[in-house]
Design a protein around this motif. Structure first.
Motif, PDB file in Angstrom:
ATOM      1  N   ARG A  92       0.825  -1.203   0.000  1.00 14.06           N
ATOM      2  CA  ARG A  92       0.000   0.000   0.000  1.00 14.06           C
ATOM      3  C   ARG A  92       0.868   1.265   0.000  1.00 14.06           C
ATOM      4  NH1 ARG A  92      -3.348   0.662   5.211  1.00 14.06           N
ATOM      5  NH2 ARG A  92      -4.782  -0.794   4.213  1.00 14.06           N
ATOM      6  N   TYR A  93       1.868   1.316   0.869  1.00 16.34           N
ATOM      7  CA  TYR A  93       2.656   2.547   0.992  1.00 16.34           C
ATOM      8  C   TYR A  93       3.673   2.686  -0.136  1.00 16.34           C
ATOM      9  CZ  TYR A  93       0.144   3.139   5.280  1.00 16.34           C
ATOM     10  OH  TYR A  93      -0.888   3.302   6.175  1.00 16.34           O
ATOM     11  N   ARG A  94       4.047   1.542  -0.716  1.00 18.30           N
ATOM     12  CA  ARG A  94       4.918   1.599  -1.876  1.00 18.30           C
ATOM     13  C   ARG A  94       4.177   2.248  -3.042  1.00 18.30           C
ATOM     14  NH1 ARG A  94       8.349  -3.627  -3.815  1.00 18.30           N
ATOM     15  NH2 ARG A  94       9.934  -2.382  -4.884  1.00 18.30           N
ATOM     16  N   ARG A  95       2.928   1.827  -3.190  1.00 23.97           N
ATOM     17  CA  ARG A  95       2.091   2.383  -4.261  1.00 23.97           C
ATOM     18  C   ARG A  95       1.854   3.877  -4.012  1.00 23.97           C
ATOM     19  NH1 ARG A  95      -2.914  -0.850  -4.240  1.00 23.97           N
ATOM     20  NH2 ARG A  95      -1.655  -2.564  -5.013  1.00 23.97           N
ATOM     21  N   LEU A  96       1.600   4.218  -2.755  1.00 21.93           N
ATOM     22  CA  LEU A  96       1.367   5.617  -2.403  1.00 21.93           C
ATOM     23  C   LEU A  96       2.616   6.454  -2.705  1.00 21.93           C
ATOM     24  CD1 LEU A  96      -0.748   7.520  -1.151  1.00 21.93           C
ATOM     25  CD2 LEU A  96       0.191   6.968   1.102  1.00 21.93           C
TER      26      LEU A  96
ATOM     27  N   ARG B 117       4.858   5.863  -4.954  1.00 19.87           N
ATOM     28  CA  ARG B 117       4.985   6.008  -6.394  1.00 19.87           C
ATOM     29  C   ARG B 117       4.029   7.071  -6.901  1.00 19.87           C
ATOM     30  NH1 ARG B 117       4.087   0.654  -8.125  1.00 19.87           N
ATOM     31  NH2 ARG B 117       6.047   0.105  -7.113  1.00 19.87           N
ATOM     32  N   SER B 118       2.776   7.023  -6.464  1.00 23.88           N
ATOM     33  CA  SER B 118       1.781   7.947  -7.013  1.00 23.88           C
ATOM     34  C   SER B 118       2.034   9.380  -6.541  1.00 23.88           C
ATOM     35  CB  SER B 118       0.366   7.489  -6.654  1.00 23.88           C
ATOM     36  OG  SER B 118       0.137   7.710  -5.285  1.00 23.88           O
ATOM     37  N   ARG B 119       2.682   9.526  -5.379  1.00 28.08           N
ATOM     38  CA  ARG B 119       2.941  10.884  -4.889  1.00 28.08           C
ATOM     39  C   ARG B 119       4.372  11.341  -5.181  1.00 28.08           C
ATOM     40  NH1 ARG B 119      -1.358  12.467  -1.185  1.00 28.08           N
ATOM     41  NH2 ARG B 119      -0.078  14.305  -0.937  1.00 28.08           N
ATOM     42  N   ARG B 120       5.091  10.560  -5.947  1.00 27.35           N
ATOM     43  CA  ARG B 120       6.497  10.856  -6.292  1.00 27.35           C
ATOM     44  C   ARG B 120       7.352  11.091  -5.049  1.00 27.35           C
ATOM     45  NH1 ARG B 120       6.879  11.290 -11.616  1.00 27.35           N
ATOM     46  NH2 ARG B 120       4.967  11.682 -12.769  1.00 27.35           N
TER      47      ARG B 120
END
Ligand code: AMP
Ligand code: FE
Ligand code: FE
Ligand code: ZN
Length: 274
Positions: free
Chosen positions: A224-228, A230-233
């Protein structure tokens, strides 16, 4: 080569001195080490000196105690100027408020018929960043509890009879101060904040990274936080949050999956702003 970006020394509530931490890190083939003591940078220089004997870079680090939305939030900082005066003044005020809170906590323990003196607590702390773990250590010494976990579970943890809040900074203040000191801010163990909406809001305050790999995160949280990130740079970071050697199955230094690319990405972000 391993990386460790989250650990505690005797400058705050860890039990190894900065020099002992560096030695243990060297034995564990750690090439980049940041001490992230609570509200103090006192461990940095002794660690950097100790690391000269090894092939290891010590990065200035810190974990600042903050609050947001009624919750406790920890802000990690890296690559800041250790001599930055506004930052050091802010940290000194926080340590004063930690000492003031010890007095209130001791009054409560007195009411619970677990008397301790201020001196007994301060004797457990090598530095000036004094917290609940030192109160726990004094309770162990007095024979009230067996270990830190028991002290937190029965008395000192949130919602327990001797829980005592402390005056924390706002997240905004801490992040801005770190950024102005030439450093970068990383949101610590977001899962422990316990409010994913609040986490999303906090990330707008000027963070460069978010802690993805932490002992409090299971596989689901890492994803979850890895994806977050990535999406928030944001730079995905991590660390063991090591306090005590061989501590009931808690991970050792350098055991979280965090790469040297992450270190370089944080370094680049700190330079980009300087
Ligand atoms: P303080 O900063 O004084 O509020 O104390 C918080 C610190 O206590 C954390 O950084 C942890 O190191 C430690 N801590 C929190 N919960 C526990 C626990 N259940 N067992 C042992 N240590 C804990
Ligand atoms: Fe701690
Ligand atoms: Fe923390
Ligand atoms: Zn920590």
């Amino acid at each position: 080569m391993r990386v460790e970006l989250h650990c505690h020394s005797t400058a705050s509530d860890g039990v190894l001195t900065p020099g002992q931490l560096v030695e243990r890190a060297a034995q564990r083939e750690i090439g980049f080490l940041a001490l992230t003591d609570h509200d103090t940078t006192a461990g940095y220089r002794p660690a950097a000196v100790a690391a000269e004997a090894f092939d290891m870079e010590v990065i200035p680090g810190i974990e600042i105690s903050c609050h947001a939305g009624g919750r406790e939030v920890h802000v990690l900082g890296y690559f800041y100027d250790v001599d930055d005066e506004p930052l050091q003044n802010m940290l000194a005020r926080m340590r004063d408020s930690r000492l003031e809170r010890v007095d209130r906590l001791l009054e409560r323990l007195d009411e619970l018929e677990l008397p301790l003196t201020r001196e007994q607590v301060l004797a457990q702390a090598a530095g000036t960043s004094v917290g609940r773990p030192h109160v726990a250590d004094a309770m162990i010494e007095a024979g009230y509890v067996k270990n830190r976990d028991q002290a937190f579970d029965n008395y000192l943890g949130k919602g327990k009879p001797a829980f005592m809040p402390r005056q924390n900074l706002t997240v905004k203040e801490a992040v801005e101060r770190l950024n102005e000191a030439g450093g970068v801010a990383v949101l610590a163990h977001p899962h422990l904040i316990g409010d994913i909406k609040l986490v999303a809001e906090l990330l707008d305050l000027g963070f460069a990274g978010i802690e993805v790999w932490h002992p409090s995160h299971g596989r689901k949280e890492v994803k979850r936080y890895r994806r977050l990130a990535r999406s928030r740079r944001l730079v995905p970071t991590g660390g063991s949050d090591f306090h005590i050697p061989e501590d009931s199955g808690r991970p050792d230094l350098g055991s979280m999956k965090v790469s040297s690319e992450c270190v370089e990405a944080l370094r680049e972000r700190s330079k980009a702003r300087a």
